[in-house]
Design a protein around this motif. Sequence first.
Motif, PDB file in Angstrom:
ATOM      1  N   SER A  16     -14.071  53.053 -37.337  1.00 40.19           N
ATOM      2  CA  SER A  16     -14.862  51.820 -37.352  1.00 40.19           C
ATOM      3  C   SER A  16     -15.641  51.650 -36.052  1.00 40.19           C
ATOM      4  CB  SER A  16     -13.949  50.609 -37.591  1.00 40.19           C
ATOM      5  OG  SER A  16     -13.022  50.432 -36.534  1.00 40.19           O
ATOM      6  N   ASN A  57     -19.805  51.564 -35.882  1.00 45.79           N
ATOM      7  CA  ASN A  57     -20.557  50.491 -35.251  1.00 45.79           C
ATOM      8  C   ASN A  57     -21.551  51.050 -34.232  1.00 45.79           C
ATOM      9  OD1 ASN A  57     -20.958  47.520 -34.370  1.00 45.79           O
ATOM     10  ND2 ASN A  57     -20.430  48.545 -32.472  1.00 45.79           N
ATOM     11  N   GLU A  63     -13.900  41.422 -36.631  1.00 50.20           N
ATOM     12  CA  GLU A  63     -13.415  42.092 -37.828  1.00 50.20           C
ATOM     13  C   GLU A  63     -14.435  43.037 -38.454  1.00 50.20           C
ATOM     14  OE1 GLU A  63     -11.300  38.115 -37.512  1.00 50.20           O
ATOM     15  OE2 GLU A  63     -13.263  38.958 -37.090  1.00 50.20           O
ATOM     16  N   CYS A  64     -15.688  42.892 -38.107  1.00 51.94           N
ATOM     17  CA  CYS A  64     -16.722  43.717 -38.738  1.00 51.94           C
ATOM     18  C   CYS A  64     -17.866  43.925 -37.761  1.00 51.94           C
ATOM     19  CB  CYS A  64     -17.244  43.048 -40.010  1.00 51.94           C
ATOM     20  SG  CYS A  64     -18.374  44.065 -40.992  1.00 51.94           S
ATOM     21  N   ASN A  79     -24.224  43.774 -36.934  1.00 54.92           N
ATOM     22  CA  ASN A  79     -24.460  43.867 -38.369  1.00 54.92           C
ATOM     23  C   ASN A  79     -25.911  43.703 -38.787  1.00 54.92           C
ATOM     24  OD1 ASN A  79     -21.579  43.963 -39.411  1.00 54.92           O
ATOM     25  ND2 ASN A  79     -21.493  42.088 -38.197  1.00 54.92           N
ATOM     26  N   ALA A  99     -16.429  48.108 -40.561  1.00 54.19           N
ATOM     27  CA  ALA A  99     -15.475  47.007 -40.709  1.00 54.19           C
ATOM     28  C   ALA A  99     -14.045  47.520 -40.556  1.00 54.19           C
ATOM     29  CB  ALA A  99     -15.640  46.349 -42.071  1.00 54.19           C
ATOM     30  N   VAL A 143     -15.808  41.838 -46.474  1.00 54.74           N
ATOM     31  CA  VAL A 143     -15.131  41.077 -45.426  1.00 54.74           C
ATOM     32  C   VAL A 143     -15.628  39.642 -45.490  1.00 54.74           C
ATOM     33  CG1 VAL A 143     -14.773  40.800 -42.946  1.00 54.74           C
ATOM     34  CG2 VAL A 143     -14.906  43.096 -43.938  1.00 54.74           C
ATOM     35  N   THR A 175     -16.397  36.352 -43.875  1.00 63.57           N
ATOM     36  CA  THR A 175     -16.649  35.999 -42.480  1.00 63.57           C
ATOM     37  C   THR A 175     -16.234  34.579 -42.127  1.00 63.57           C
ATOM     38  OG1 THR A 175     -18.887  35.162 -42.881  1.00 63.57           O
ATOM     39  CG2 THR A 175     -18.643  37.542 -42.482  1.00 63.57           C
TER      40      THR A 175
END
Length: 541
Positions: free
Chosen positions: A208, A212, A334-335, A339, A388, A419, A421
């Motif tokens: 993850s 990212n 968490e993500c 994004n 995520a 996920v 949010t």
Amino acid sequence: MTVHEHGARPYRWVGALSEKRATLTPERTALVDADTNTEYTYADLDRRANRTARLLRKRGVDDGDRVAVVSRNRPAVVDCYFATAKLGAVLAPLSHRLAPRELALMLDDIDPALLVVEAPFATELRDALDHDEFSHEIPPLLGLTGPETDHEFGSGPEGSTWHRYEEVLPTDGSAVETADIALSDPHLFLHTGGSTGLPKQVVQTHGSIAWNAFNTIISWGLRPDDVTPMLFPFFHTGGWNVLTIPLFHLGGTVIISRDIEPTTVLSLVEQWGATVLVSVPAVLRFMVQDDDWESTTLSSLRFVKSGGGPCRDSIIKAWNERGLSLTQGYGLTECGPNNFAMPEGFPQEKTASIGTPGLYVDARVVDDDGTELPVKEVGELELASPHATNRYWNNEEATAETFGPTNKDDSNGDGEAWVSTGDLARVDADGYYYIEGRKKNMFVSGGENVYPPAIEDAIADHPKVDEVIVIPVPDEQWGEVGKAVVEGKESLTLDELDTFLDGKLAGFKRPHHLVVIDSMPTSGPSKIDRQAIESAYGDSS
């Protein structure tokens, strides 16, 4: 996970970022410690990581073990990041702003095999380890010092001894034996803000974190020659995942400092020719208000982004007037957190948005039943991406709420999941997303949904207002109404504010109550603590 001789297994690149980068660009500057004016190349960082890995292993750290760190941004924390990657261990940086009881609860939850503490926070850590909330054996303790601090460690918790990190660090910087690590293995525990109860530890994996970085590099257009001052602390996802790790993937340069002040940031941008800058809105506002704002050369900057909350129009305008397009990002521990991105040549009227989803990110807006809503309608934002995470540490209930009951089954049958949010958003016809606030912060006044961020933006334009948060308070007639909590001039009155908002906001959106305070409470990296404000001012007086 098992340990192999270096070079004996496939997928050796997992956990080997410092080694790979040192091979590709050994003499390029990777890290600058602004407090000591020391530069470290990628070759330096890999050697330091190998020395640190030997130290951690000697102190009993094995694959899967947690290494907790309580420190400001220092080179040694970066060393621990790369070293734990090599060993298959987990780095768990904790906020140095927490009270001893809070630290005790979090350390008890993490159960670290080793604890690394910067000298100024030794007393708080001793009190935390002696606290009733900490039930484990005290782990080995390493203390960080440096020429910029004269703090001493004093006595350790009962039955333990401080060892100075710098004094016990091995001198051998050659390659170390590395663990057999998978992309799905955890590497970072990063805690949430913890507005209610114990902060949750988000389990970030090697995969993850890497995804990212890929999303950020590609969607934001980062370059190998980019330079940035790191304004987020290393106990926050922003400290690692917004720019630090993406730039380490590219071979860029990250500048760190123990304490970031507006004047410091401005001087770092000018001194090092910073090309990218990402910060929370409060710091960007402080920079604009600083005496050195007009005289500082900012021409090296390619782009500036705001994250961690809505950025006021007046601040965006101030940066625009300096020839810089300030855009807003959106993310969560968490993500991502990266994004969204602003497309090239985006229309100016889209500045209030967070942009469009990144290259490997899906986004949607859903109602309470999980049904996707049409454009312009407000609902909960959900995200899906290989960057995520899929769980919280030791918290199945919260995991199910955010990531679904199992996070293994979905309509595609391949383990992908949305996920949740907890943020309200809408998407326009052009695919740009707009954040309307936290789902739990929306309130209903006289049957109308009220979203505080839109009200706050309007109030923030008042010349007597520096910062504002709008919270709901009980009302006999309307059920709930807004209360504006303002940091600004004491002479501001509710009638004056209501007159200012006439024609700007509908009547049901205008605050019915006003309180002016000296300063906003904060949590995390200069983020306004809305929960603390609601607790202190959440009545109708």
